[in-house]
Design a protein around this motif. Structure first.
Motif, PDB file in Angstrom:
ATOM      1  N   LEU A 125       0.806  -1.217   0.000  1.00 48.29           N
ATOM      2  CA  LEU A 125       0.000   0.000   0.000  1.00 48.29           C
ATOM      3  C   LEU A 125       0.841   1.270   0.000  1.00 48.29           C
ATOM      4  O   LEU A 125       0.339   2.351  -0.310  1.00 48.29           O
ATOM      5  N   ALA A 126       2.106   1.155   0.375  1.00 50.18           N
ATOM      6  CA  ALA A 126       2.993   2.320   0.440  1.00 50.18           C
ATOM      7  C   ALA A 126       4.395   1.899   0.029  1.00 50.18           C
ATOM      8  O   ALA A 126       4.731   0.711   0.014  1.00 50.18           O
ATOM      9  N   VAL A 127       5.200   2.883  -0.301  1.00 48.87           N
ATOM     10  CA  VAL A 127       6.589   2.655  -0.684  1.00 48.87           C
ATOM     11  C   VAL A 127       7.429   3.762  -0.068  1.00 48.87           C
ATOM     12  O   VAL A 127       6.969   4.895   0.092  1.00 48.87           O
ATOM     13  N   SER A 128       8.663   3.429   0.307  1.00 44.78           N
ATOM     14  CA  SER A 128       9.571   4.411   0.896  1.00 44.78           C
ATOM     15  C   SER A 128      10.867   4.439   0.100  1.00 44.78           C
ATOM     16  O   SER A 128      11.273   3.424  -0.480  1.00 44.78           O
ATOM     17  N   ARG A 129      11.513   5.594   0.072  1.00 42.62           N
ATOM     18  CA  ARG A 129      12.801   5.725  -0.612  1.00 42.62           C
ATOM     19  C   ARG A 129      13.622   6.776   0.118  1.00 42.62           C
ATOM     20  O   ARG A 129      13.078   7.640   0.803  1.00 42.62           O
ATOM     21  N   ARG A 130      14.922   6.692  -0.054  1.00 44.99           N
ATOM     22  CA  ARG A 130      15.815   7.644   0.594  1.00 44.99           C
ATOM     23  C   ARG A 130      16.053   8.834  -0.318  1.00 44.99           C
ATOM     24  O   ARG A 130      16.303   8.667  -1.512  1.00 44.99           O
ATOM     25  N   GLU A 131      15.955  10.037   0.243  1.00 45.14           N
ATOM     26  CA  GLU A 131      16.306  11.282  -0.438  1.00 45.14           C
ATOM     27  C   GLU A 131      17.313  12.008   0.438  1.00 45.14           C
ATOM     28  O   GLU A 131      16.947  12.679   1.403  1.00 45.14           O
ATOM     29  N   GLY A 132      18.599  11.865   0.110  1.00 42.70           N
ATOM     30  CA  GLY A 132      19.632  12.438   0.948  1.00 42.70           C
ATOM     31  C   GLY A 132      19.639  11.751   2.302  1.00 42.70           C
ATOM     32  O   GLY A 132      19.754  10.532   2.400  1.00 42.70           O
ATOM     33  N   ARG A 133      19.484  12.524   3.366  1.00 38.76           N
ATOM     34  CA  ARG A 133      19.470  11.961   4.715  1.00 38.76           C
ATOM     35  C   ARG A 133      18.081  11.579   5.177  1.00 38.76           C
ATOM     36  O   ARG A 133      17.919  11.024   6.267  1.00 38.76           O
ATOM     37  N   GLU A 134      17.078  11.892   4.397  1.00 42.64           N
ATOM     38  CA  GLU A 134      15.694  11.614   4.779  1.00 42.64           C
ATOM     39  C   GLU A 134      15.154  10.399   4.026  1.00 42.64           C
ATOM     40  O   GLU A 134      15.605  10.078   2.929  1.00 42.64           O
ATOM     41  N   VAL A 135      14.194   9.739   4.635  1.00 44.50           N
ATOM     42  CA  VAL A 135      13.429   8.686   3.974  1.00 44.50           C
ATOM     43  C   VAL A 135      12.009   9.188   3.815  1.00 44.50           C
ATOM     44  O   VAL A 135      11.370   9.573   4.803  1.00 44.50           O
ATOM     45  N   VAL A 136      11.526   9.226   2.588  1.00 47.03           N
ATOM     46  CA  VAL A 136      10.167   9.688   2.333  1.00 47.03           C
ATOM     47  C   VAL A 136       9.302   8.510   1.889  1.00 47.03           C
ATOM     48  O   VAL A 136       9.794   7.558   1.283  1.00 47.03           O
ATOM     49  N   SER A 137       8.031   8.601   2.204  1.00 49.11           N
ATOM     50  CA  SER A 137       7.078   7.543   1.848  1.00 49.11           C
ATOM     51  C   SER A 137       5.894   8.155   1.123  1.00 49.11           C
ATOM     52  O   SER A 137       5.562   9.334   1.318  1.00 49.11           O
ATOM     53  N   LEU A 138       5.249   7.355   0.303  1.00 53.10           N
ATOM     54  CA  LEU A 138       4.011   7.744  -0.356  1.00 53.10           C
ATOM     55  C   LEU A 138       3.244   6.486  -0.711  1.00 53.10           C
ATOM     56  O   LEU A 138       3.795   5.385  -0.709  1.00 53.10           O
ATOM     57  N   ARG A 139       1.969   6.654  -0.980  1.00 49.59           N
ATOM     58  CA  ARG A 139       1.164   5.472  -1.236  1.00 49.59           C
ATOM     59  C   ARG A 139       1.313   5.021  -2.689  1.00 49.59           C
ATOM     60  O   ARG A 139       1.624   5.803  -3.574  1.00 49.59           O
ATOM     61  N   THR A 140       1.053   3.755  -2.904  1.00 47.82           N
ATOM     62  CA  THR A 140       1.150   3.159  -4.228  1.00 47.82           C
ATOM     63  C   THR A 140      -0.208   3.223  -4.940  1.00 47.82           C
ATOM     64  O   THR A 140      -1.190   3.747  -4.396  1.00 47.82           O
ATOM     65  N   ALA A 141      -0.243   2.657  -6.141  1.00 48.03           N
ATOM     66  CA  ALA A 141      -1.512   2.590  -6.877  1.00 48.03           C
ATOM     67  C   ALA A 141      -2.543   1.778  -6.088  1.00 48.03           C
ATOM     68  O   ALA A 141      -3.731   2.112  -6.060  1.00 48.03           O
ATOM     69  N   LEU A 142      -2.097   0.702  -5.442  1.00 49.12           N
ATOM     70  CA  LEU A 142      -3.018  -0.099  -4.632  1.00 49.12           C
ATOM     71  C   LEU A 142      -3.524   0.706  -3.435  1.00 49.12           C
ATOM     72  O   LEU A 142      -4.709   0.662  -3.107  1.00 49.12           O
ATOM     73  N   GLY A 143      -2.622   1.466  -2.818  1.00 52.76           N
ATOM     74  CA  GLY A 143      -3.045   2.320  -1.708  1.00 52.76           C
ATOM     75  C   GLY A 143      -4.026   3.382  -2.154  1.00 52.76           C
ATOM     76  O   GLY A 143      -5.012   3.675  -1.447  1.00 52.76           O
ATOM     77  N   LEU A 144      -3.783   3.976  -3.322  1.00 50.63           N
ATOM     78  CA  LEU A 144      -4.704   4.971  -3.867  1.00 50.63           C
ATOM     79  C   LEU A 144      -6.082   4.367  -4.122  1.00 50.63           C
ATOM     80  O   LEU A 144      -7.112   4.954  -3.792  1.00 50.63           O
ATOM     81  N   ALA A 145      -6.096   3.174  -4.730  1.00 51.30           N
ATOM     82  CA  ALA A 145      -7.380   2.526  -5.014  1.00 51.30           C
ATOM     83  C   ALA A 145      -8.155   2.219  -3.726  1.00 51.30           C
ATOM     84  O   ALA A 145      -9.377   2.359  -3.674  1.00 51.30           O
ATOM     85  N   LEU A 146      -7.420   1.846  -2.692  1.00 51.78           N
ATOM     86  CA  LEU A 146      -8.085   1.530  -1.427  1.00 51.78           C
ATOM     87  C   LEU A 146      -8.680   2.805  -0.817  1.00 51.78           C
ATOM     88  O   LEU A 146      -9.810   2.785  -0.301  1.00 51.78           O
ATOM     89  N   VAL A 147      -7.944   3.906  -0.861  1.00 53.36           N
ATOM     90  CA  VAL A 147      -8.452   5.172  -0.345  1.00 53.36           C
ATOM     91  C   VAL A 147      -9.685   5.616  -1.107  1.00 53.36           C
ATOM     92  O   VAL A 147     -10.658   6.130  -0.536  1.00 53.36           O
ATOM     93  N   GLN A 148      -9.683   5.409  -2.413  1.00 47.26           N
ATOM     94  CA  GLN A 148     -10.785   5.850  -3.247  1.00 47.26           C
ATOM     95  C   GLN A 148     -11.984   4.906  -3.176  1.00 47.26           C
ATOM     96  O   GLN A 148     -13.050   5.213  -3.709  1.00 47.26           O
ATOM     97  N   GLY A 149     -11.791   3.750  -2.565  1.00 50.41           N
ATOM     98  CA  GLY A 149     -12.890   2.792  -2.497  1.00 50.41           C
ATOM     99  C   GLY A 149     -13.041   1.978  -3.753  1.00 50.41           C
ATOM    100  O   GLY A 149     -14.079   1.362  -3.990  1.00 50.41           O
ATOM    101  N   GLY A 150     -11.973   1.939  -4.593  1.00 47.04           N
ATOM    102  CA  GLY A 150     -12.050   1.175  -5.831  1.00 47.04           C
ATOM    103  C   GLY A 150     -11.733  -0.277  -5.598  1.00 47.04           C
ATOM    104  O   GLY A 150     -11.471  -0.729  -4.494  1.00 47.04           O
ATOM    105  N   ASP A 151     -11.706  -1.041  -6.698  1.00 43.59           N
ATOM    106  CA  ASP A 151     -11.417  -2.477  -6.602  1.00 43.59           C
ATOM    107  C   ASP A 151      -9.922  -2.662  -6.442  1.00 43.59           C
ATOM    108  O   ASP A 151      -9.146  -1.945  -7.033  1.00 43.59           O
TER     109      ASP A 151
END
Length: 305
Positions: A279-305
């Motif tokens: 549902l989410a993915v994380s990656r390193r940007e310099g010294r920080e790790v950022v996260s965001l939701r994936t297509a599956l996470g987006l579909a779940l938030v939207q109530g899609g299949d």
């Protein structure tokens, strides 16, 4: 030869222009094209802008110098457009041939590349940048999923699963019946929201890039199905449901902890569950790790299949 992945905001910009040149061929993007066409129409219609659109959309192949293949998994748009200046006169000549409309590129490459860089950036800011967090979530999620497949099953399996026109050979890749020898060049797999239903092989002396439809791109423009939050809360729990909503844009653990008013440790724990379930993915940007939701996470938030 190394097989790896990259996410390219520059490619999404050029691919978006190609969709706008023939929107009837991509009905899945109808909501986006309606929005993007009006924003593109607000840009100055000068000769350099017209040249960019011609180079990007008029032929089956985009000039190689206009879409340099990223060297890293995640590359910012500034880095990508600045790479246009590395195009040599020989590469430009090979790409544009005898096209009289492209003569300014041959007469004064420095001026022309500067102008094209500025126009590419303006197009990106108009039609891609406002939606980039959502787009990037889909693209990075696809990389995560296929990266696991690469680790577990190897490169041939991943390549053969990309598209029904792609076939792996021991020393080459076949796309739509055309076999391209790899030699010592890297093969970079670039997921795209706008390439469907096709794939696109970008050939260059240093590395090859194979652009393919990202898994879940069809969820990008669907309307949310309210009320999604109560059902999502029952499924995931209150904190994870709120966290998934907050991951619409890339965020660090500390940013998420502040917005949700919970501890950083709690956020890290819940993020681990969301990543493990795709549902989410994380990656390193310099010294920080950022996260965001994936297509599956987006579909779940939207109530899609």
């Amino acid at each position: 030869m190394a097989l790896r992945f990259a996410v390219s905001p520059l490619w999404e910009t050029i691919a978006g222009l190609r969709v706008l040149a023939a929107p009837e061929c991509a009905p899945v993007h109808q909501r986006w094209t309606t929005w993007a066409e009006s924003r593109l129409g607000s840009l100055p219609d000068d000769p350099w802008f017209r040249l960019l659109r011609r180079l990007a959309t008029r032929g089956p192949v985009v000039p190689e110098f206009l879409i340099p293949t990223p060297g890293l998994r995640s590359t910012g748009i500034d880095t990508e457009v600045d790479a246009l200046f590395r195009a040599t006169p020989e590469r430009i000549t090979a790409a544009v041939g005898a096209d009289p409309h492209a003569r300014p590129l041959l007469d004064d490459p420095t001026e022309a590349l500067t102008a094209l860089r500025d126009r590419v950036r303006a197009v990106h800011d108009a039609i891609v940048e406002p939606l980039w967090p959502r787009l990037e979530g889909v693209l990075q999620g696809d990389v995560e999923r296929r990266g696991r497949r690469l680790t577990e099953h190897g490169g041939p399996t991943v390549l053969n699963e990309l598209h029904d026109t792609v076939t792996w050979h021991p020393t080459a890749v076949e796309v739509a019946g055309t076999i391209t020898e790899l030699g010592t060049r890297d093969l970079v797999l670039v997921p795209s929201a706008f390439i469907w239903p096709d794939v696109y092989l970008r050939d260059s002396p240093v590395r090859l890039a194979l652009c393919y439809p990202a898994t879940g791109f069809g969820t990008l423009w669907t309307r949310p199905t309210p009320p999604a939050r109560p059902a999502l809360t029952r499924l995931l729990g209150t904190t994870r449901a709120r966290l998934l909503h907050e991951l619409e844009r890339p965020s660090t653990v500390s940013e998420l902890a502040e917005r949700l008013d919970v501890t950083a440790g709690s956020v890290s724990q819940h993020l681990g569950v969301l990543r493990a379930t795709g549902l989410a993915v994380s990656r390193r940007e310099g010294r920080e790790v950022v996260s965001l939701r994936t297509a599956l996470g987006l579909a779940l938030v939207q109530g899609g299949d």
